[in-house]
Design a protein around this motif. Sequence first.
Motif, PDB file in Angstrom:
ATOM      1  N   THR A 159       7.189 -14.191   3.545  1.00 13.61           N
ATOM      2  CA  THR A 159       6.587 -12.833   3.607  1.00 13.61           C
ATOM      3  C   THR A 159       5.357 -12.746   4.436  1.00 13.61           C
ATOM      4  O   THR A 159       4.520 -13.861   4.417  1.00 13.61           O
ATOM      5  CB  THR A 159       6.239 -12.291   2.010  1.00 13.61           C
ATOM      6  OG1 THR A 159       5.646 -13.116   1.491  1.00 13.61           O
ATOM      7  CG2 THR A 159       7.634 -11.919   1.230  1.00 13.61           C
ATOM      8  N   ASN A 211       2.999  -9.941   4.047  1.00 12.94           N
ATOM      9  CA  ASN A 211       2.260  -8.848   3.430  1.00 12.94           C
ATOM     10  C   ASN A 211       0.785  -8.790   3.561  1.00 12.94           C
ATOM     11  O   ASN A 211       0.084  -7.843   3.183  1.00 12.94           O
ATOM     12  CB  ASN A 211       2.863  -8.567   1.907  1.00 12.94           C
ATOM     13  CG  ASN A 211       4.356  -8.421   1.718  1.00 12.94           C
ATOM     14  OD1 ASN A 211       4.862  -8.107   3.015  1.00 12.94           O
ATOM     15  ND2 ASN A 211       4.776  -8.796   0.717  1.00 12.94           N
ATOM     16  N   THR A 212       0.027  -9.732   3.936  1.00 12.75           N
ATOM     17  CA  THR A 212      -1.453  -9.928   3.724  1.00 12.75           C
ATOM     18  C   THR A 212      -2.143 -10.325   5.484  1.00 12.75           C
ATOM     19  O   THR A 212      -3.135 -10.517   5.200  1.00 12.75           O
ATOM     20  CB  THR A 212      -1.905 -10.980   2.837  1.00 12.75           C
ATOM     21  OG1 THR A 212      -1.412 -12.308   3.280  1.00 12.75           O
ATOM     22  CG2 THR A 212      -1.164 -10.918   1.336  1.00 12.75           C
ATOM     23  N   TRP A 242      -2.791  -5.281   7.136  1.00  7.26           N
ATOM     24  CA  TRP A 242      -2.130  -5.938   6.282  1.00  7.26           C
ATOM     25  C   TRP A 242      -1.468  -4.809   5.213  1.00  7.26           C
ATOM     26  O   TRP A 242      -0.447  -4.786   4.909  1.00  7.26           O
ATOM     27  CB  TRP A 242      -2.775  -6.613   5.477  1.00  7.26           C
ATOM     28  CG  TRP A 242      -3.973  -6.492   4.452  1.00  7.26           C
ATOM     29  CD1 TRP A 242      -5.224  -6.103   4.949  1.00  7.26           C
ATOM     30  CD2 TRP A 242      -3.329  -6.135   3.087  1.00  7.26           C
ATOM     31  NE1 TRP A 242      -5.762  -5.862   3.781  1.00  7.26           N
ATOM     32  CE2 TRP A 242      -5.002  -5.730   2.550  1.00  7.26           C
ATOM     33  CE3 TRP A 242      -2.624  -6.000   2.263  1.00  7.26           C
ATOM     34  CZ2 TRP A 242      -5.112  -5.235   1.321  1.00  7.26           C
ATOM     35  CZ3 TRP A 242      -2.814  -5.573   0.894  1.00  7.26           C
ATOM     36  CH2 TRP A 242      -4.027  -5.308   0.375  1.00  7.26           C
ATOM     37  N   ASN A 243      -2.521  -4.045   4.970  1.00 10.26           N
ATOM     38  CA  ASN A 243      -1.933  -2.827   3.956  1.00 10.26           C
ATOM     39  C   ASN A 243      -1.603  -1.301   4.796  1.00 10.26           C
ATOM     40  O   ASN A 243      -1.303  -0.303   3.941  1.00 10.26           O
ATOM     41  CB  ASN A 243      -3.118  -2.464   2.976  1.00 10.26           C
ATOM     42  CG  ASN A 243      -4.214  -2.031   3.574  1.00 10.26           C
ATOM     43  OD1 ASN A 243      -4.516  -1.939   4.809  1.00 10.26           O
ATOM     44  ND2 ASN A 243      -5.190  -1.445   2.947  1.00 10.26           N
ATOM     45  N   ARG A 283       4.317   0.118   8.388  1.00 10.51           N
ATOM     46  CA  ARG A 283       4.665  -0.795   7.737  1.00 10.51           C
ATOM     47  C   ARG A 283       5.219  -0.991   6.141  1.00 10.51           C
ATOM     48  O   ARG A 283       4.491   0.251   5.525  1.00 10.51           O
ATOM     49  CB  ARG A 283       3.845  -2.196   7.686  1.00 10.51           C
ATOM     50  CG  ARG A 283       2.727  -1.891   7.139  1.00 10.51           C
ATOM     51  CD  ARG A 283       1.516  -3.383   7.627  1.00 10.51           C
ATOM     52  NE  ARG A 283       2.101  -4.503   6.952  1.00 10.51           N
ATOM     53  CZ  ARG A 283       1.468  -5.669   7.130  1.00 10.51           C
ATOM     54  NH1 ARG A 283       0.502  -5.524   8.243  1.00 10.51           N
ATOM     55  NH2 ARG A 283       1.972  -6.729   6.801  1.00 10.51           N
ATOM     56  N   ASP A 284       6.457  -1.654   5.833  1.00 10.50           N
ATOM     57  CA  ASP A 284       6.703  -1.411   4.481  1.00 10.50           C
ATOM     58  C   ASP A 284       6.659  -2.848   3.883  1.00 10.50           C
ATOM     59  O   ASP A 284       7.618  -3.454   4.221  1.00 10.50           O
ATOM     60  CB  ASP A 284       7.995  -0.822   4.343  1.00 10.50           C
ATOM     61  CG  ASP A 284       8.553  -0.457   2.997  1.00 10.50           C
ATOM     62  OD1 ASP A 284       8.152  -1.464   2.034  1.00 10.50           O
ATOM     63  OD2 ASP A 284       9.434   0.339   2.917  1.00 10.50           O
ATOM     64  N   ASN A 285       5.671  -3.279   3.285  1.00 11.66           N
ATOM     65  CA  ASN A 285       5.483  -4.572   2.960  1.00 11.66           C
ATOM     66  C   ASN A 285       6.641  -4.964   1.776  1.00 11.66           C
ATOM     67  O   ASN A 285       6.995  -6.217   1.774  1.00 11.66           O
ATOM     68  CB  ASN A 285       4.091  -4.805   2.320  1.00 11.66           C
ATOM     69  CG  ASN A 285       3.350  -4.895   3.108  1.00 11.66           C
ATOM     70  OD1 ASN A 285       3.438  -5.403   4.670  1.00 11.66           O
ATOM     71  ND2 ASN A 285       1.816  -4.720   2.939  1.00 11.66           N
ATOM     72  N   ALA A 286       7.043  -4.060   1.101  1.00 10.23           N
ATOM     73  CA  ALA A 286       8.171  -4.486   0.047  1.00 10.23           C
ATOM     74  C   ALA A 286       9.488  -4.670   0.818  1.00 10.23           C
ATOM     75  O   ALA A 286      10.540  -5.672   0.173  1.00 10.23           O
ATOM     76  CB  ALA A 286       8.624  -3.023  -0.774  1.00 10.23           C
ATOM     77  N   ASN A 344       9.180  -6.089   4.073  1.00 10.52           N
ATOM     78  CA  ASN A 344       8.659  -7.194   4.993  1.00 10.52           C
ATOM     79  C   ASN A 344       9.154  -6.674   6.532  1.00 10.52           C
ATOM     80  O   ASN A 344       9.728  -7.571   7.100  1.00 10.52           O
ATOM     81  CB  ASN A 344       9.525  -8.469   4.820  1.00 10.52           C
ATOM     82  CG  ASN A 344       8.374  -9.743   5.024  1.00 10.52           C
ATOM     83  OD1 ASN A 344       7.400  -9.565   5.255  1.00 10.52           O
ATOM     84  ND2 ASN A 344       9.207 -10.945   5.226  1.00 10.52           N
ATOM     85  N   GLN A 367      -5.155 -14.140   7.814  1.00  8.63           N
ATOM     86  CA  GLN A 367      -5.671 -12.904   6.843  1.00  8.63           C
ATOM     87  C   GLN A 367      -6.868 -12.563   7.506  1.00  8.63           C
ATOM     88  O   GLN A 367      -8.194 -13.118   7.086  1.00  8.63           O
ATOM     89  CB  GLN A 367      -5.585 -13.283   5.412  1.00  8.63           C
ATOM     90  CG  GLN A 367      -4.343 -13.570   4.790  1.00  8.63           C
ATOM     91  CD  GLN A 367      -4.329 -14.072   3.412  1.00  8.63           C
ATOM     92  OE1 GLN A 367      -5.452 -13.421   2.674  1.00  8.63           O
ATOM     93  NE2 GLN A 367      -3.308 -14.747   2.828  1.00  8.63           N
TER      94      GLN A 367
END
Length: 126
Positions: free
Chosen positions: A28, A30-31, A53-54, A72-75, A77, A102
Motif C-alpha cells: 500500500t 497510502n502515506t 498522501w491524503n 485518490r482513494d486510499n482504500a 490503493n 513520506q
Amino acid sequence: QVRLVESGGGLVQAGDSLTLSCVASGRTFNTVPKGWFRQAPGKEREFVAAISWNGGRTKYVDSVKGRFTISRDNAKNTIYLQMNNLKPEDTAVYYCAVDNIQELVLHSNPNEYEYWGQGTQVTVSA
C-alpha cells in the motif's frame, strides 16, 4: 512485488473527457504522494499532476489547470486523473508514479518518483 497498472486511456475527440485510473498492488502507498506524468513521441516525460498522501493538496502543470483533476482513494490503493476538455496536445502515453518518501513536497521531477506504471495511451483527435 510492487506493480502499478494504469487504465482508461483511449482515442477521443477534442473537447471530450477521459478518466484514467492507476491501481497499485504488492504494497500500500497510502502515506506518500503520487503523480501522473505523460510522454509524447519525441518528447521528454512531462509532469502532469501530483497529490498528497491524503488528497488534501494537489499540484498541476499550467497547461492542464482547470481541465484535469487528480484524486485518490486510499482504500482502493488507486489514483485517478479526470481529464476534461481534452486537446490534441494532450496526446501522449500517461504514466502514474509513486513517490516512496513520506513528505509534504509534491515533486514535478520524475526522478523523485520510485515506482512507475507501464503507461496508457491517450490520443486526442482534432
